[in-house]
Design an enzyme around this catalytic site. Structure first.
Site, short mmCIF file in Angstrom:
data_model
loop_
_atom_site.label_atom_id
_atom_site.label_comp_id
_atom_site.label_asym_id
_atom_site.label_seq_id
_atom_site.Cartn_x
_atom_site.Cartn_y
_atom_site.Cartn_z
N GLU A 129 7.76 -2.49 60.50
CA GLU A 129 8.51 -1.75 60.35
C GLU A 129 7.97 -0.48 59.79
OE1 GLU A 129 11.31 -1.21 63.41
OE2 GLU A 129 10.42 0.47 62.41
N VAL A 132 5.48 2.85 60.45
CA VAL A 132 5.81 4.42 61.15
C VAL A 132 6.78 4.33 61.15
CG1 VAL A 132 5.61 4.71 63.30
CG2 VAL A 132 3.87 3.11 62.73
N GLY A 134 9.25 5.61 58.91
CA GLY A 134 10.23 5.23 57.30
C GLY A 134 10.85 4.33 57.94
N ASP A 201 -3.52 10.10 58.29
CA ASP A 201 -1.89 9.42 58.19
C ASP A 201 -1.17 8.97 59.50
OD1 ASP A 201 -0.08 7.50 56.62
OD2 ASP A 201 0.90 9.06 57.50
N LYS A 205 -0.44 5.98 62.46
CA LYS A 205 0.77 5.66 62.71
C LYS A 205 0.37 5.97 64.53
CE LYS A 205 3.04 7.40 58.95
NZ LYS A 205 3.45 8.47 58.47
N1 HSE Z 1 2.80 10.53 53.75
C1 HSE Z 1 3.22 10.58 54.48
C2 HSE Z 1 4.19 11.12 55.00
C3 HSE Z 1 4.23 9.07 53.95
O1 HSE Z 1 4.04 12.30 54.82
O2 HSE Z 1 4.65 11.19 56.42
C4 HSE Z 1 4.77 7.76 55.07
O3 HSE Z 1 4.22 6.93 55.63
#
Ligand code: HSE
Length: 430
Positions: A129, A132, A134, A201, A205
């Site tokens: 969980e 993706v 937070g 990033d 996700k």
């Molecule tokens: N670096 C990521 C962001 C952190 O800024 O969303 C959470 O995955």
């Protein structure tokens, strides 16, 4: 009361949060779940580091392999954020029948198939969980709440750092570098901030969400990725004049068994709910064939929000120990399996051209677009003195990425075009 032993691998920001809140909310968890969760061992790199929480020193080790061999540990939490070491740890835990909880999005995006093949062959759940959004429960929503739906689309703002940067550039007129620095100081950026701004990033996700939604691990090379590093204040300003905001959007869609997964800066209508998701907040708009449209919003990063997601996985892991289950965290199926090539994907577009301000320029550009069957929906040209260099902004109707690439190649070659054209895709959520 039954007790489950937890092994924590990695005690950075999130690991420290997990330890802290397991202690602070222990009574609530015990009441709700009906069992105790006790951290038995914690693997760290540096024994002496101050983590802002008090940890009994006998729990600490610098060797994560000890967690795998400890019979008192039934659930491991992988928060090392590494590639090979994290993979070895997770596969080692699965082989030893220890349930895995991880927030390692890069690892899942690249090795999800391998990890879940091992999980299925050993019948061991892997929960993720925290990978993706937070604290937003998007994984469980897609996996469980929407289990009966064909997911038609997911539009997500899934990188808080780039959303923060775009918000500050839009609202405070900050430059890109200044806004990035602010985000880093607030602790939102990845260890390698390039991954935040180059879309990497968000792509990790997007791969995880698409894989969950469509039942197969999407190969990373099939995902189109463009970051926000080349966006200018000019584009943000023109987009606003036209009634749009620019967001780094993960776009996931399915049609006739084929899916598309892409991440890129996107103009979205200012009235759409995602346009008002600002700062480090994340949001995902999910459309299912039964449920219709739904929206998830919350903190996509930070210690507490991500800790909340890890703790929910721990509760699920403990339940899975009590009553074994068929769903091991990811349910593969064969209804989908191919990704549409980017060339064939249809979108609308914003084009900003830097051109000589002289008669016939618009006609030449419109001629190229017309020949390629590309329609213009509107044109914006701020006034410039005759004979000077002007910005020309065109909004383009639906066309494939191949069509627009062909048009851009021809437009760039015109002598009246003074700089490389800027193209940003537009999404109307229809
Ligand atoms: N670096 C990521 C962001 C952190 O800024 O969303 C959470 O995955």
């Amino acid at each position: 009361m039954q007790q489950f032993g937890i092994g924590l691998a990695g005690m950075g920001n999130v690991g420290a949060g997990v330890f802290k809140h397991l202690t602070l909310n222990r009574a609530l968890l015990r009441e709700r779940l009906g069992y105790e969760m006790a951290v038995q061992r914690i693997a760290v790199r540096d024994l002496g580091r101050d983590r802002g929480v008090e940890v009994p020193s006998h729990l600490l080790t610098t060797n994560w392999r000890e967690l795998l061999e400890d019979p008192a540990i039934q659930i491991v939490v992988e928060l090392m954020g590494q590639k090979q070491e994290s993979l070895d740890f997770i596969l080692g835990a699965i082989e030893r029948k220890k349930i895995v909880v991880t927030g390692n999005k890069a690892l899942l995006a690249e090795h999800g198939k391998e990890i879940f093949e091992a999980a299925f062959s050993h019948k061991v759940p892997v929960f993720f969980e925290a990978a993706v959004g937070g604290g937003i429960p998007i994984i469980k929503a897609i996996r469980e709440a929407f289990v009966a739906n064909h997911i038609q689309s997911i539009h997500g703002i899934v990188n808080g750092t780039s959303n923060y940067i775009l918000t500050r550039m839009t609202e405070a007129g900050l430059g890109f570098a200044e806004a990035l620095q602010e985000a880093q100081a607030a602790g939102y950026a990845e260890a390698d901030p390039a991954l935040d701004v180059n879309g990497g990033d968000a792509a990790h996700k997007a791969i995880i969400l698409a894989s969950l939604a469509y039942g197969f691990w999407v190969p990373p090379e099939k995902v189109f990725v463009e970051g926000i590093e080349h966006l200018t204040a000019n584009d943000i300003c023109f987009a606003r004049q036209l009634g749009y905001r620019i967001k780094l959007l993960a776009i996931i869609k399915a049609e006739s068994g084929e899916i598309e997964v892409r991440v890129h800066p996107t103009l979205i209508p200012e009235k759409h709910v995602l346009a008002s998701v600002n700062g480090v907040f994340n949001a995902m708009a999910v459309k299912g064939d039964i449920v219709g449209e739904s929206l998830f919003y919350g903190r996509g990063a930070g210690q507490d929000a991500t800790t909340s997601a890890v703790l929910s996985d721990l509760a699920e892991a403990a339940d899975a120990l009590v009553s074994p289950r068929r769903n091991l965290g990811f349910m593969p199926h064969g209804l989908y399996g191919t990704c549409k090539p980017m060339d064939q994907i249809i979108s609308e577009y914003y084009l900003r051209l830097t051109v000589d301000d002289r008669p016939g320029v618009i006609a030449q550009i419109a001629g190229i677009l017309g020949e390629l069957q590309i329609g213009i929906s509107s044109i914006l040209q701020p006034e410039a003195a005759e004979g000077e260099i002007a910005s020309l902004v065109l909004m383009i109707h639906r066309a494939t990425n191949a069509q627009i690439a062909a048009a851009l190649a021809k437009i760039s070659a015109l002598s009246c075009v003074k700089k490389a054209p800027r193209m940003i895709r537009v999404e109307h959520f229809s």
